[in-house]
Design a protein around this motif. Structure first.
Motif, PDB file in Angstrom:
ATOM      1  N   ASP A 198     -79.570  56.505 -31.391  1.00 24.70           N
ATOM      2  CA  ASP A 198     -79.590  57.328 -30.190  1.00 24.70           C
ATOM      3  C   ASP A 198     -78.731  58.566 -30.404  1.00 24.70           C
ATOM      4  O   ASP A 198     -77.800  58.558 -31.215  1.00 24.70           O
ATOM      5  CB  ASP A 198     -79.055  56.501 -29.020  1.00 24.70           C
ATOM      6  CG  ASP A 198     -79.242  57.193 -27.699  1.00 24.70           C
ATOM      7  OD1 ASP A 198     -78.237  57.677 -27.153  1.00 24.70           O
ATOM      8  OD2 ASP A 198     -80.396  57.249 -27.221  1.00 24.70           O
ATOM      9  N   SER A 199     -79.041  59.623 -29.678  1.00 22.52           N
ATOM     10  CA  SER A 199     -78.288  60.870 -29.847  1.00 22.52           C
ATOM     11  C   SER A 199     -76.831  60.721 -29.424  1.00 22.52           C
ATOM     12  O   SER A 199     -75.977  61.494 -29.854  1.00 22.52           O
ATOM     13  CB  SER A 199     -78.947  61.985 -29.045  1.00 22.52           C
ATOM     14  OG  SER A 199     -78.927  61.657 -27.661  1.00 22.52           O
ATOM     15  N   ARG A 200     -76.534  59.729 -28.589  1.00 29.58           N
ATOM     16  CA  ARG A 200     -75.152  59.497 -28.167  1.00 29.58           C
ATOM     17  C   ARG A 200     -74.328  58.789 -29.237  1.00 29.58           C
ATOM     18  O   ARG A 200     -73.108  58.709 -29.124  1.00 29.58           O
ATOM     19  CB  ARG A 200     -75.131  58.693 -26.881  1.00 29.58           C
ATOM     20  CG  ARG A 200     -75.705  59.464 -25.704  1.00 29.58           C
ATOM     21  CD  ARG A 200     -75.795  58.590 -24.507  1.00 29.58           C
ATOM     22  NE  ARG A 200     -77.003  57.784 -24.660  1.00 29.58           N
ATOM     23  CZ  ARG A 200     -77.442  56.923 -23.769  1.00 29.58           C
ATOM     24  NH1 ARG A 200     -76.762  56.738 -22.661  1.00 29.58           N
ATOM     25  NH2 ARG A 200     -78.544  56.246 -23.959  1.00 29.58           N
ATOM     26  N   THR A 201     -74.974  58.269 -30.263  1.00 26.37           N
ATOM     27  CA  THR A 201     -74.251  57.640 -31.367  1.00 26.37           C
ATOM     28  C   THR A 201     -73.687  58.757 -32.237  1.00 26.37           C
ATOM     29  O   THR A 201     -74.423  59.584 -32.756  1.00 26.37           O
ATOM     30  CB  THR A 201     -75.185  56.740 -32.195  1.00 26.37           C
ATOM     31  OG1 THR A 201     -75.783  55.791 -31.325  1.00 26.37           O
ATOM     32  CG2 THR A 201     -74.425  56.028 -33.284  1.00 26.37           C
ATOM     33  N   SER A 202     -72.391  58.774 -32.422  1.00 31.93           N
ATOM     34  CA  SER A 202     -71.761  59.933 -33.050  1.00 31.93           C
ATOM     35  C   SER A 202     -71.658  59.831 -34.571  1.00 31.93           C
ATOM     36  O   SER A 202     -71.563  60.850 -35.227  1.00 31.93           O
ATOM     37  CB  SER A 202     -70.364  60.145 -32.458  1.00 31.93           C
ATOM     38  OG  SER A 202     -69.554  59.021 -32.714  1.00 31.93           O
TER      39      SER A 202
END
Length: 111
Positions: free
Chosen positions: A99-103
């Motif tokens: 996911d894009s929130r996974t940094s």
């Protein structure tokens, strides 16, 4: 007296196992991608099931049932991290993007 204490420990272990299982399900539902869902499922799920097995071991009153329940608990705790790691690697190799929130994605060369 000892039997009452064992029953109390069994009840507390089953209640704790149920709480961990519910938390694992809530974490699984609330996480955004397969990798974070695997993390929630592989930590709280086996611990919850293992605590329930320990509750069975205390409540059984039979050494053979207790031994099998403890061995089942140890098996769950030993194999869960390995299976989660293999599932995450398989998802990564098949092209499932985090996911894009996974940094952090240390395996992705395009980042």
């Amino acid at each position: 007296m000892i039997e009452l204490l064992l029953q109390l420990i069994a009840i507390l272990a089953v209640m704790a196992g149920t709480a961990f299982s519910v938390l694992g399900v809530l974490g699984f539902i609330g996480m955004p991608d397969v990798y974070t869902r695997l993390h929630a499922a592989s930590k709280a799920g086996p611990l919850g099931a293992g605590m329930i097995l320990l509750g069975v071991a205390f409540a059984a009153g039979d050494w053979s049932v207790s031994a099998r329940a403890v061995l089942g608990f140890l098996f769950l705790i030993a194999t869960s991290p390995l299976s989660a790691h293999l599932l995450a690697r398989a998802a990564l190799k098949s092209g499932v993007r985090p996911d894009s929130r996974t940094s952090v994605n240390e395996y992705d060369a395009n980042q």
